[in-house]
Design a protein around this motif. Structure first.
Motif, PDB file in Angstrom:
ATOM      1  N   ASN A 362       8.236  -1.352   5.243  1.00 51.07           N
ATOM      2  CA  ASN A 362       8.081  -1.952   3.926  1.00 51.07           C
ATOM      3  C   ASN A 362       7.922  -0.801   2.946  1.00 51.07           C
ATOM      4  O   ASN A 362       6.837  -0.228   2.805  1.00 51.07           O
ATOM      5  N   ASN A 365       5.222  -1.468   0.062  1.00 50.26           N
ATOM      6  CA  ASN A 365       3.844  -1.703   0.495  1.00 50.26           C
ATOM      7  C   ASN A 365       3.711  -1.419   1.996  1.00 50.26           C
ATOM      8  O   ASN A 365       3.613  -2.340   2.806  1.00 50.26           O
ATOM      9  N   GLU A 367       1.285  -0.485   3.698  1.00 52.73           N
ATOM     10  CA  GLU A 367       0.038  -0.955   4.291  1.00 52.73           C
ATOM     11  C   GLU A 367       0.145  -2.399   4.778  1.00 52.73           C
ATOM     12  O   GLU A 367      -0.697  -2.855   5.555  1.00 52.73           O
ATOM     13  N   LYS A 368       1.185  -3.130   4.340  1.00 53.66           N
ATOM     14  CA  LYS A 368       1.393  -4.491   4.830  1.00 53.66           C
ATOM     15  C   LYS A 368       1.954  -4.496   6.250  1.00 53.66           C
ATOM     16  O   LYS A 368       1.949  -5.529   6.920  1.00 53.66           O
TER      17      LYS A 368
END
Length: 422
Positions: A362, A365, A367-368
């Motif tokens: 991703n 993002n 961290e997703k």
């Protein structure tokens, strides 16, 4: 008696059906010469045509009668081509931009004269893969032992080309002077392994890198055919994942901290332990700095954010492409803070974290995909020594001036006392 076959216009032609069968009816009595023509580039693992043969109509049977319903069973040569990501190269590589090797194992198939007339591969490179070099060797039937290593330009040639915007690498064994066999006799071997060393682009944004190959075995050459067939896909492919988290102080209302440096490495590279005092020099590592740069050198725009994009997690099967399937592919890594922000305490090596990361990307993002709880630092107490840089020099100068001023004042006071006591 030796004769010569004079070929004329074909009396009958046809194409086999889905069951591999073809039939001709109402044939006049006679002797027929049957020869296999071309075959589709999608003809499975066929590596050589059936040998031409004669058949009579009718055909004498064992009971001294005549058979007017003749069946014949010509046979093709077969071989297999299997492509895999090299396991050792996956363990050594750690990120996009690193080298990945592919092993292409191809069975040796001989013709009716027990010769190999053509042999090689044409590898179709993904747009995010660039070719470096290749090694070619004969291996035993298990694929575990090298029997013979071949030499470029002596046994085989390598040709790079581009067709319709796609890059290809062809590795072909050199033909003999008469063109009817190979300069290097391969008939004594059971399997040949082509190991392609490639580099996966650091710009790769997807989770996996597909790759495929065309085999060349005797008459079977789907790449150079007038109607090119479908290449053989790799059985697996390297898969990548993203990882990000936040660096903060340890206050109740946490504040993001920039300038903390983190090092990530594959857990297996330090004998399965993260609690080594010093990270060995021969271990492949990634380094990212909170709020400043990720491990590829890209600027991170979010305060306190630590970003690792494009970590090589492991291998995915060719049909593992959905998010859920990629989530199931995991790797074990070690995460250590190797430089604390100015004014904060650096955690000890015993605080190194073991993290399990899964495949998936991703770009916006990361961290997703993979993340951990905020990583906090404790502020240092007391002076931060040594003092360096312009700020340090200014503090030292001001301190020195203050000491000199105090000494001068004390000197003046002492002088006055002495005069008063006289």
């Amino acid at each position: 008696m030796v004769g010569t076959i004079k070929k004329t216009t074909a009396f009958k032609t046809g194409v086999t059906d889905a069951n591999g069968q073809i039939s001709w009816t109402d044939l006049p009595v006679g002797l027929y010469y049957v020869e296999e023509g071309g075959y589709s580039g999608n003809a499975g693992n066929i590596t050589s045509k059936a040998e031409p043969f004669f058949v009579s109509m009718p055909y004498p049977n064992a009971k001294k009668g005549w058979n007017y319903n003749v069946y014949v069973y010509p046979k093709n040569g077969f071989g297999t081509t299997v492509k895999h990501v090299d396991e050792d190269s996956v363990n050594k590589a750690l990120k996009v931009g690193d080298q990945v090797k592919w092993n292409i194992d191809q069975d040796v198939s001989v013709d009716a004269d027990h010769k190999v007339t053509a042999f090689g591969i044409v590898d179709r490179l993904d747009e995010h893969v660039s070719y470096n070099n290749v090694t070619v060797a004969a291996v035993d039937s298990t694929g575990n032992n090298v029997v013979k290593t071949f030499t470029k330009d002596t046994d085989y040639t390598v040709t790079e080309s581009t067709k319709n915007g796609v890059n290809y690498v062809e590795v072909s064994f050199i033909k003999s002077a008469d063109g009817k066999s190979l300069k290097t006799d391969l008939s004594q071997y059971s399997k040949i392994r082509f190991t392609l060393n490639t580099t996966v682009s650091k710009d790769l944004a997807s989770s996996t890198v597909p790759n495929a190959v065309y085999p060349i075995i005797n008459n079977y050459d789907p790449y150079h055919s007038d109607t090119p067939g479908t290449p053989v896909p790799s059985e697996d492919q390297p898969c990548y994942g993203d990882f990000a988290f936040q660096k903060v102080d340890d206050q109740t209302t946490a504040k993001a901290l920039n300038g903390a440096e983190f090092t990530l490495w594959r857990k297996s590279q330090t004998n399965g332990s993260c609690l080594v005092e010093n990270i060995p020099d021969n271990v492949e590592t990634l380094t990212a700095t909170s709020g400043e740069k990720d491990f590829l050198g890209n600027v991170v725009s979010v305060d306190g954010k630590v970003v690792f994009k494009g970590i090589l997690i492991g291998k995915a099967a060719k049909d593992q492409t959905t998010e859920a399937q990629l989530n199931a592919i995991t790797g074990e890594f070690c995460l250590r803070e190797t430089k604390a922000p100015a004014g904060f305490v650096l955690p000890a090596a015993s605080e190194t974290r073991s993290v399990t990361l899964h495949a998936g990307r991703n770009a916006d993002n990361p961290e997703k995909i993979n993340t951990i709880a905020d990583v906090a630092n404790t502020k240092e107490h007391g002076p931060n020594l040594p003092l360096t840089g312009a700020a340090g020099r200014l503090i030292l100068i001001l301190g020195s001036v203050a000491v000199l001023a105090a000494a001068a004042a004390l000197f003046v006071v002492n002088q006055r006392r002495q005069r008063a006591n006289r």
